[in-house]
Design a protein around this motif. Structure first.
Motif, PDB file in Angstrom:
ATOM      1  N   ILE A  83       0.891  -1.084   0.068  1.00  0.00           N
ATOM      2  CA  ILE A  83      -0.045  -0.068  -0.067  1.00  0.00           C
ATOM      3  C   ILE A  83       0.916   1.224  -0.074  1.00  0.00           C
ATOM      4  O   ILE A  83       1.959   1.232   0.664  1.00  0.00           O
ATOM      5  N   ALA A  84       0.670   2.328  -0.844  1.00  0.00           N
ATOM      6  CA  ALA A  84       1.422   3.517  -0.872  1.00  0.00           C
ATOM      7  C   ALA A  84       0.608   4.504  -1.503  1.00  0.00           C
ATOM      8  O   ALA A  84      -0.301   4.386  -2.271  1.00  0.00           O
ATOM      9  N   VAL A  85       0.958   5.693  -0.918  1.00  0.00           N
ATOM     10  CA  VAL A  85       0.314   7.124  -1.213  1.00  0.00           C
ATOM     11  C   VAL A  85       1.384   7.925  -1.669  1.00  0.00           C
ATOM     12  O   VAL A  85       2.469   8.118  -0.832  1.00  0.00           O
ATOM     13  N   ARG A  90      -0.574  12.687   1.580  1.00  0.00           N
ATOM     14  CA  ARG A  90      -0.870  11.933   2.798  1.00  0.00           C
ATOM     15  C   ARG A  90      -1.828  12.661   3.751  1.00  0.00           C
ATOM     16  O   ARG A  90      -1.854  13.942   3.573  1.00  0.00           O
ATOM     17  N   ARG A  91      -2.194  11.762   4.773  1.00  0.00           N
ATOM     18  CA  ARG A  91      -3.051  12.264   5.894  1.00  0.00           C
ATOM     19  C   ARG A  91      -4.396  12.926   5.275  1.00  0.00           C
ATOM     20  O   ARG A  91      -4.878  13.666   5.926  1.00  0.00           O
ATOM     21  N   ALA A  92      -4.722  12.566   4.138  1.00  0.00           N
ATOM     22  CA  ALA A  92      -6.031  13.025   3.551  1.00  0.00           C
ATOM     23  C   ALA A  92      -7.226  12.004   3.498  1.00  0.00           C
ATOM     24  O   ALA A  92      -8.105  12.101   2.855  1.00  0.00           O
ATOM     25  N   GLY A  93      -6.954  10.704   3.962  1.00  0.00           N
ATOM     26  CA  GLY A  93      -7.639   9.410   3.910  1.00  0.00           C
ATOM     27  C   GLY A  93      -7.737   8.732   2.799  1.00  0.00           C
ATOM     28  O   GLY A  93      -8.154   7.749   2.908  1.00  0.00           O
ATOM     29  N   GLY A  95      -4.993   6.563   2.122  1.00  0.00           N
ATOM     30  CA  GLY A  95      -4.502   5.240   2.614  1.00  0.00           C
ATOM     31  C   GLY A  95      -5.745   4.457   3.106  1.00  0.00           C
ATOM     32  O   GLY A  95      -5.881   3.361   3.026  1.00  0.00           O
ATOM     33  N   THR A  96      -6.500   4.974   4.016  1.00  0.00           N
ATOM     34  CA  THR A  96      -7.823   4.589   4.660  1.00  0.00           C
ATOM     35  C   THR A  96      -8.725   3.841   3.440  1.00  0.00           C
ATOM     36  O   THR A  96      -9.210   2.914   3.511  1.00  0.00           O
ATOM     37  N   ASN A 121       8.138   1.793  10.733  1.00  0.00           N
ATOM     38  CA  ASN A 121       7.339   2.578   9.688  1.00  0.00           C
ATOM     39  C   ASN A 121       5.872   2.809  10.738  1.00  0.00           C
ATOM     40  O   ASN A 121       4.951   2.172  10.534  1.00  0.00           O
ATOM     41  N   PRO A 123       3.756   5.364  10.402  1.00  0.00           N
ATOM     42  CA  PRO A 123       2.490   5.836   9.834  1.00  0.00           C
ATOM     43  C   PRO A 123       1.791   4.584   9.651  1.00  0.00           C
ATOM     44  O   PRO A 123       0.450   4.403   9.843  1.00  0.00           O
ATOM     45  N   ALA A 126       0.569   2.446  12.697  1.00  0.00           N
ATOM     46  CA  ALA A 126      -0.907   3.372  13.091  1.00  0.00           C
ATOM     47  C   ALA A 126      -2.032   2.973  12.344  1.00  0.00           C
ATOM     48  O   ALA A 126      -3.088   2.697  12.865  1.00  0.00           O
ATOM     49  N   TYR A 128      -2.300   0.394  10.351  1.00  0.00           N
ATOM     50  CA  TYR A 128      -2.837  -0.973  10.536  1.00  0.00           C
ATOM     51  C   TYR A 128      -3.831  -1.379  12.048  1.00  0.00           C
ATOM     52  O   TYR A 128      -4.421  -2.278  12.024  1.00  0.00           O
ATOM     53  N   ARG A 130      -5.440   0.546  13.475  1.00  0.00           N
ATOM     54  CA  ARG A 130      -7.030   1.057  13.487  1.00  0.00           C
ATOM     55  C   ARG A 130      -7.703   0.012  13.286  1.00  0.00           C
ATOM     56  O   ARG A 130      -8.856  -0.063  13.378  1.00  0.00           O
TER      57      ARG A 130
HETATM   58  C1  COA Z   1       0.863   4.118   5.173  1.00  0.00           C
HETATM   59  C2  COA Z   1       0.265   5.226   4.273  1.00  0.00           C
HETATM   60  C3  COA Z   1      -0.299   4.403   3.124  1.00  0.00           C
HETATM   61  C4  COA Z   1      -0.879   6.075   4.938  1.00  0.00           C
HETATM   62  O1  COA Z   1      -1.292   6.613   4.003  1.00  0.00           O
HETATM   63  P1  COA Z   1      -2.250   8.421   4.194  1.00  0.00           P
HETATM   64  O2  COA Z   1      -3.124   8.425   2.739  1.00  0.00           O
HETATM   65  O3  COA Z   1      -1.476   9.140   4.596  1.00  0.00           O
HETATM   66  O4  COA Z   1      -3.329   7.463   5.314  1.00  0.00           O
HETATM   67  P2  COA Z   1      -4.618   8.251   5.940  1.00  0.00           P
HETATM   68  O5  COA Z   1      -4.565   9.674   5.775  1.00  0.00           O
HETATM   69  O6  COA Z   1      -5.592   7.521   5.446  1.00  0.00           O
HETATM   70  O7  COA Z   1      -4.483   8.083   7.435  1.00  0.00           O
HETATM   71  C5  COA Z   1      -5.009   7.013   8.237  1.00  0.00           C
HETATM   72  C6  COA Z   1      -4.466   6.655   9.687  1.00  0.00           C
HETATM   73  O8  COA Z   1      -3.260   6.251   9.468  1.00  0.00           O
HETATM   74  C7  COA Z   1      -2.480   6.815  10.641  1.00  0.00           C
HETATM   75  N1  COA Z   1      -1.379   7.476  10.069  1.00  0.00           N
HETATM   76  C8  COA Z   1      -1.013   7.942   8.861  1.00  0.00           C
HETATM   77  N2  COA Z   1       0.171   8.786   8.618  1.00  0.00           N
HETATM   78  C9  COA Z   1       0.468   8.766   9.913  1.00  0.00           C
HETATM   79  C10 COA Z   1       1.599   9.528  10.440  1.00  0.00           C
HETATM   80  N3  COA Z   1       2.579   9.988   9.687  1.00  0.00           N
HETATM   81  N4  COA Z   1       1.852   9.269  11.754  1.00  0.00           N
HETATM   82  C11 COA Z   1       1.199   8.591  12.527  1.00  0.00           C
HETATM   83  N5  COA Z   1      -0.063   8.109  12.090  1.00  0.00           N
HETATM   84  C12 COA Z   1      -0.644   8.268  10.898  1.00  0.00           C
HETATM   85  C13 COA Z   1      -3.479   7.758  11.239  1.00  0.00           C
HETATM   86  O9  COA Z   1      -3.951   7.036  12.532  1.00  0.00           O
HETATM   87  C14 COA Z   1      -4.423   8.233  10.494  1.00  0.00           C
HETATM   88  O10 COA Z   1      -5.390   8.518  10.655  1.00  0.00           O
HETATM   89  P3  COA Z   1      -5.596  10.194  11.223  1.00  0.00           P
HETATM   90  O11 COA Z   1      -5.238  10.969  10.289  1.00  0.00           O
HETATM   91  O12 COA Z   1      -7.104  10.329  11.420  1.00  0.00           O
HETATM   92  O13 COA Z   1      -4.960  10.299  12.521  1.00  0.00           O
HETATM   93  C15 COA Z   1       1.373   6.120   3.865  1.00  0.00           C
HETATM   94  O14 COA Z   1       1.987   6.779   4.908  1.00  0.00           O
HETATM   95  C16 COA Z   1       2.260   5.549   2.879  1.00  0.00           C
HETATM   96  O15 COA Z   1       2.328   5.628   1.675  1.00  0.00           O
HETATM   97  N6  COA Z   1       3.480   5.292   3.339  1.00  0.00           N
HETATM   98  C17 COA Z   1       4.772   4.933   2.656  1.00  0.00           C
HETATM   99  C18 COA Z   1       4.635   3.767   2.044  1.00  0.00           C
HETATM  100  C19 COA Z   1       4.345   2.626   3.124  1.00  0.00           C
HETATM  101  O16 COA Z   1       5.202   2.591   3.954  1.00  0.00           O
HETATM  102  N7  COA Z   1       3.623   1.692   2.930  1.00  0.00           N
HETATM  103  C20 COA Z   1       3.513   0.409   3.956  1.00  0.00           C
HETATM  104  C21 COA Z   1       4.226  -0.650   3.485  1.00  0.00           C
HETATM  105  S1  COA Z   1       4.091  -2.079   4.522  1.00  0.00           S
END
Ligand code: COA
Length: 168
Positions: A83-85, A90-93, A95-96, A121, A123, A126, A128, A130
């Motif tokens: 999964i990657a954003v 980021r933080r706009a939902g 990934g969710t 990792n 973010p 956190a 997962y 949830r």
């Molecule tokens: C993990 C990832 C996919 C999350 O994507 P995102 O679009 O930012 O996620 P969301 O906005 O839906 O966030 C959902 C929740 O995840 C958690 N979260 C996401 N980013 C976070 C951060 N930087 N620090 C702490 N919690 C975080 C929070 O609980 C967040 O909810 P909130 O914003 O209401 O607090 C993104 O950070 C990413 O692409 N990371 C790099 C690739 C990666 O590491 N992939 C996983 C490989 S196993």
């Protein structure tokens, strides 16, 4: 097709998306053997894999995610493959939304869901947590060439409450 509030839509990832995925992979997983064109093509061709794209009207591909639906009829399980954003989105939902889509596939398939994630990792861990994923163990030096450790995490099957079980 799911259309999140911000106009980002979630739909199947296609072979036309592979070049954009590879650019994001190199950015996000530089020290951990980012997937190549061939790796994505292999994943998309898999019979048991399901891949999704997050697309923004102004930017095209802004995220992707995949899952493998595994096991046999009486012992099913799923494995989150990736999964990657895009860091600018980021933080706009997004990934969710992608993760919801993967887990909907896993729920239709049945059984527990497993994944690996770098132990540093925060973010992703956190996100997962949830979804009630718990750490099962650590795989030492799982990621190469960085040598980073991975957690194996699992979302167990929801036990069916006693009063909802069918009695025969
Ligand atoms: C993990 C990832 C996919 C999350 O994507 P995102 O679009 O930012 O996620 P969301 O906005 O839906 O966030 C959902 C929740 O995840 C958690 N979260 C996401 N980013 C976070 C951060 N930087 N620090 C702490 N919690 C975080 C929070 O609980 C967040 O909810 P909130 O914003 O209401 O607090 C993104 O950070 C990413 O692409 N990371 C790099 C690739 C990666 O590491 N992939 C996983 C490989 S196993």
């Amino acid at each position: 097709m799911i259309v999140p509030a911000a106009g980002v839509r979630i739909d199947p990832l296609t072979s036309d998306d592979i070049p954009d995925c590879v650019v994001l992979e190199r950015l996000l997983f530089a020290g951990d053997s980012p997937w190549t064109d061939a790796a994505f093509a292999g994943e998309l061709a898999g019979r048991d894999t399901r891949y999704f794209a997050a697309r923004a009207p102004d930017a095209g591909l802004v995220g992707y995610a995949g899952i493998a639906l595994l096991g046999s009829a009486d012992a099913r399980e799923s494995e989150i493959r990736t999964i990657a954003v895009d860091p600018r989105r980021r933080r706009a939902g997004i990934g969710t939304r992608l993760f919801d889509t993967l887990l909907a596939e896993a729920d239709r398939h049945g059984g527990p869901v497993f994944l690996e994630v770098r132990t540093d990792n925060e973010p992703a861990i956190a996100l997962y947590r949830r979804y009630r994923f718990d750490v099962l163990g650590v795989r030492k030096r799982y990621y190469q060439p960085s040598g980073a450790d991975a957690y194996t995490m699992c979302r167990p099957v929801e036990p069916v409450p006693l009063d909802e079980r069918s009695v025969s």
